[in-house]
Design a protein around this motif. Sequence first.
Motif, PDB file in Angstrom:
ATOM      1  N   GLU A  66       0.830  -1.218   0.000  1.00  0.00           N
ATOM      2  CA  GLU A  66       0.000   0.000   0.000  1.00  0.00           C
ATOM      3  C   GLU A  66       0.860   1.262   0.000  1.00  0.00           C
ATOM      4  O   GLU A  66       0.349   2.378  -0.035  1.00  0.00           O
ATOM      5  N   ILE A  67       2.176   1.067   0.109  1.00  0.00           N
ATOM      6  CA  ILE A  67       3.098   2.195   0.156  1.00  0.00           C
ATOM      7  C   ILE A  67       4.079   2.061  -1.003  1.00  0.00           C
ATOM      8  O   ILE A  67       4.670   1.002  -1.187  1.00  0.00           O
ATOM      9  N   GLY A  68       4.222   3.126  -1.787  1.00  0.00           N
ATOM     10  CA  GLY A  68       5.161   3.086  -2.911  1.00  0.00           C
ATOM     11  C   GLY A  68       6.507   3.613  -2.464  1.00  0.00           C
ATOM     12  O   GLY A  68       6.579   4.565  -1.691  1.00  0.00           O
ATOM     13  N   MET A  69       7.575   2.967  -2.920  1.00  0.00           N
ATOM     14  CA  MET A  69       8.899   3.468  -2.546  1.00  0.00           C
ATOM     15  C   MET A  69       9.789   3.550  -3.767  1.00  0.00           C
ATOM     16  O   MET A  69       9.834   2.620  -4.577  1.00  0.00           O
ATOM     17  N   VAL A  70      10.479   4.675  -3.895  1.00  0.00           N
ATOM     18  CA  VAL A  70      11.404   4.876  -5.002  1.00  0.00           C
ATOM     19  C   VAL A  70      12.782   5.146  -4.406  1.00  0.00           C
ATOM     20  O   VAL A  70      12.938   6.014  -3.555  1.00  0.00           O
ATOM     21  N   PHE A  71      13.753   4.362  -4.852  1.00  0.00           N
ATOM     22  CA  PHE A  71      15.090   4.414  -4.275  1.00  0.00           C
ATOM     23  C   PHE A  71      16.031   5.201  -5.181  1.00  0.00           C
ATOM     24  O   PHE A  71      15.717   5.504  -6.328  1.00  0.00           O
ATOM     25  N   GLN A  72      17.221   5.436  -4.638  1.00  0.00           N
ATOM     26  CA  GLN A  72      18.259   6.107  -5.413  1.00  0.00           C
ATOM     27  C   GLN A  72      18.597   5.302  -6.673  1.00  0.00           C
ATOM     28  O   GLN A  72      18.700   5.839  -7.762  1.00  0.00           O
ATOM     29  N   ARG A  73      18.728   3.977  -6.477  1.00  0.00           N
ATOM     30  CA  ARG A  73      18.948   3.083  -7.624  1.00  0.00           C
ATOM     31  C   ARG A  73      17.592   2.570  -8.062  1.00  0.00           C
ATOM     32  O   ARG A  73      16.750   2.262  -7.231  1.00  0.00           O
ATOM     33  N   PHE A  74      17.401   2.451  -9.362  1.00  0.00           N
ATOM     34  CA  PHE A  74      16.036   2.312  -9.872  1.00  0.00           C
ATOM     35  C   PHE A  74      15.457   0.922  -9.627  1.00  0.00           C
ATOM     36  O   PHE A  74      14.269   0.736  -9.567  1.00  0.00           O
ATOM     37  N   ASN A  75      16.330  -0.087  -9.498  1.00  0.00           N
ATOM     38  CA  ASN A  75      15.858  -1.431  -9.158  1.00  0.00           C
ATOM     39  C   ASN A  75      14.796  -1.981 -10.094  1.00  0.00           C
ATOM     40  O   ASN A  75      13.885  -2.676  -9.654  1.00  0.00           O
ATOM     41  N   LEU A  76      14.869  -1.649 -11.373  1.00  0.00           N
ATOM     42  CA  LEU A  76      13.924  -2.276 -12.313  1.00  0.00           C
ATOM     43  C   LEU A  76      14.402  -3.703 -12.592  1.00  0.00           C
ATOM     44  O   LEU A  76      15.582  -4.008 -12.457  1.00  0.00           O
TER      45      LEU A  76
ATOM     46  N   HIS B 160      15.450  -7.963 -16.992  1.00  0.00           N
ATOM     47  CA  HIS B 160      15.058  -8.899 -18.050  1.00  0.00           C
ATOM     48  C   HIS B 160      13.614  -8.681 -18.498  1.00  0.00           C
ATOM     49  O   HIS B 160      13.078  -9.446 -19.285  1.00  0.00           O
ATOM     50  N   MET B 161      12.972  -7.627 -17.980  1.00  0.00           N
ATOM     51  CA  MET B 161      11.570  -7.371 -18.341  1.00  0.00           C
ATOM     52  C   MET B 161      11.457  -6.025 -19.048  1.00  0.00           C
ATOM     53  O   MET B 161      12.167  -5.075 -18.704  1.00  0.00           O
ATOM     54  N   SER B 162      10.513  -5.948 -19.993  1.00  0.00           N
ATOM     55  CA  SER B 162      10.244  -4.676 -20.658  1.00  0.00           C
ATOM     56  C   SER B 162       9.683  -3.694 -19.638  1.00  0.00           C
ATOM     57  O   SER B 162       9.270  -4.070 -18.536  1.00  0.00           O
ATOM     58  N   VAL B 163       9.656  -2.441 -20.045  1.00  0.00           N
ATOM     59  CA  VAL B 163       9.082  -1.381 -19.204  1.00  0.00           C
ATOM     60  C   VAL B 163       7.659  -1.745 -18.790  1.00  0.00           C
ATOM     61  O   VAL B 163       7.296  -1.687 -17.612  1.00  0.00           O
ATOM     62  N   LEU B 164       6.852  -2.146 -19.771  1.00  0.00           N
ATOM     63  CA  LEU B 164       5.457  -2.483 -19.471  1.00  0.00           C
ATOM     64  C   LEU B 164       5.368  -3.637 -18.463  1.00  0.00           C
ATOM     65  O   LEU B 164       4.610  -3.573 -17.490  1.00  0.00           O
ATOM     66  N   ASP B 165       6.165  -4.674 -18.706  1.00  0.00           N
ATOM     67  CA  ASP B 165       6.115  -5.833 -17.796  1.00  0.00           C
ATOM     68  C   ASP B 165       6.592  -5.472 -16.396  1.00  0.00           C
ATOM     69  O   ASP B 165       6.083  -5.997 -15.410  1.00  0.00           O
ATOM     70  N   ASN B 166       7.591  -4.577 -16.310  1.00  0.00           N
ATOM     71  CA  ASN B 166       8.017  -4.101 -14.993  1.00  0.00           C
ATOM     72  C   ASN B 166       6.847  -3.481 -14.234  1.00  0.00           C
ATOM     73  O   ASN B 166       6.703  -3.676 -13.035  1.00  0.00           O
ATOM     74  N   ILE B 167       6.031  -2.718 -14.971  1.00  0.00           N
ATOM     75  CA  ILE B 167       4.957  -1.972 -14.290  1.00  0.00           C
ATOM     76  C   ILE B 167       3.790  -2.879 -13.906  1.00  0.00           C
ATOM     77  O   ILE B 167       3.200  -2.720 -12.845  1.00  0.00           O
ATOM     78  N   ILE B 168       3.472  -3.852 -14.761  1.00  0.00           N
ATOM     79  CA  ILE B 168       2.281  -4.677 -14.456  1.00  0.00           C
ATOM     80  C   ILE B 168       2.613  -5.895 -13.587  1.00  0.00           C
ATOM     81  O   ILE B 168       1.706  -6.581 -13.131  1.00  0.00           O
ATOM     82  N   GLU B 169       3.897  -6.120 -13.333  1.00  0.00           N
ATOM     83  CA  GLU B 169       4.287  -7.337 -12.608  1.00  0.00           C
ATOM     84  C   GLU B 169       3.576  -7.455 -11.253  1.00  0.00           C
ATOM     85  O   GLU B 169       2.942  -8.478 -10.958  1.00  0.00           O
TER      86      GLU B 169
END
Length: 250
Positions: free
Chosen positions: A88-98, A101-110
Amino acid sequence: MVHAEGVHKHYGLVKVLKGIDLKVAAGEVMVIIGPSGSGKSTFLRCINHLEKVDGGRLFVDGELVGYRQRGDKIYELKDAEICRKRSEIGMVFQRFNLFPHMSVLDNIIEAPVGVRGQKKAAATKRALELLDRVGLSDKRAAYPSQLSGGQQQRVAIARALAMEPKLMLFDEPTSALDPELVGDVLDAMKQLAKDGMTMVVVTHEIGFAREVGDSLVFMDAGVVVESGNPREVLANPQHERTKAFLSKVL
Ligand code: ADP
Ligand code: MG
């Protein structure tokens, strides 16, 4: 949305947080500044259940972090419940941690699909809206390695937003970026603030604090030294430690 009362945290004998008191209202943007090692990341990690508080009380959205109340009894949360709370809490770090091996879209919907059980079509529709919001509509099929650091960080923001968080935590989100890429990330965060998201942002970007912050907290050595309206604190810091720190970063 966040209420800290005398929050303490130590690692062995090292006291890192020595009684943090602060409140973040719903819709507020709080910026936290302070020297390296002052406990900023540790505090964010406590909010997000990545660390356990050792003393004091920490509430998120009215609930004691790590515990559940039933009648007059208090229970520690089990791991599965902690995972649900953390989502329920979003966190964004200094390093992006994507996920590389996944596309941008797959990263977001995972996470929406894998953790929340959303239908892929609905999650994809939402992901594309979020990509548009961070200015990356054309990058859905790209892989992280094909993006600049600033673009990766904006994907990381979109990925966090895909879980519909009630609170967003940012831990030095622009510190690892080349200077010319910082602005786009700050713009995405500014837009998010405008849309009413509750945000706690650890950053050295004083301009962002002044322009976007509703409140500014200066932390040093595990305590809140000074806090208030960002414009006022920056123009007229009251404590020597705040003055010394600002003279180095301004
Ligand atoms: P900041 O984000 O303000 O730079 P941190 O919260 O990362 O500060 O760290 C505060 C202090 O806590 C530092 O002295 C750091 O070495 C110590 N610390 C952080 N995490 C750990 C850990 N997992 N184990 C031991 N010490 C830690
Ligand atoms: Mg840190």
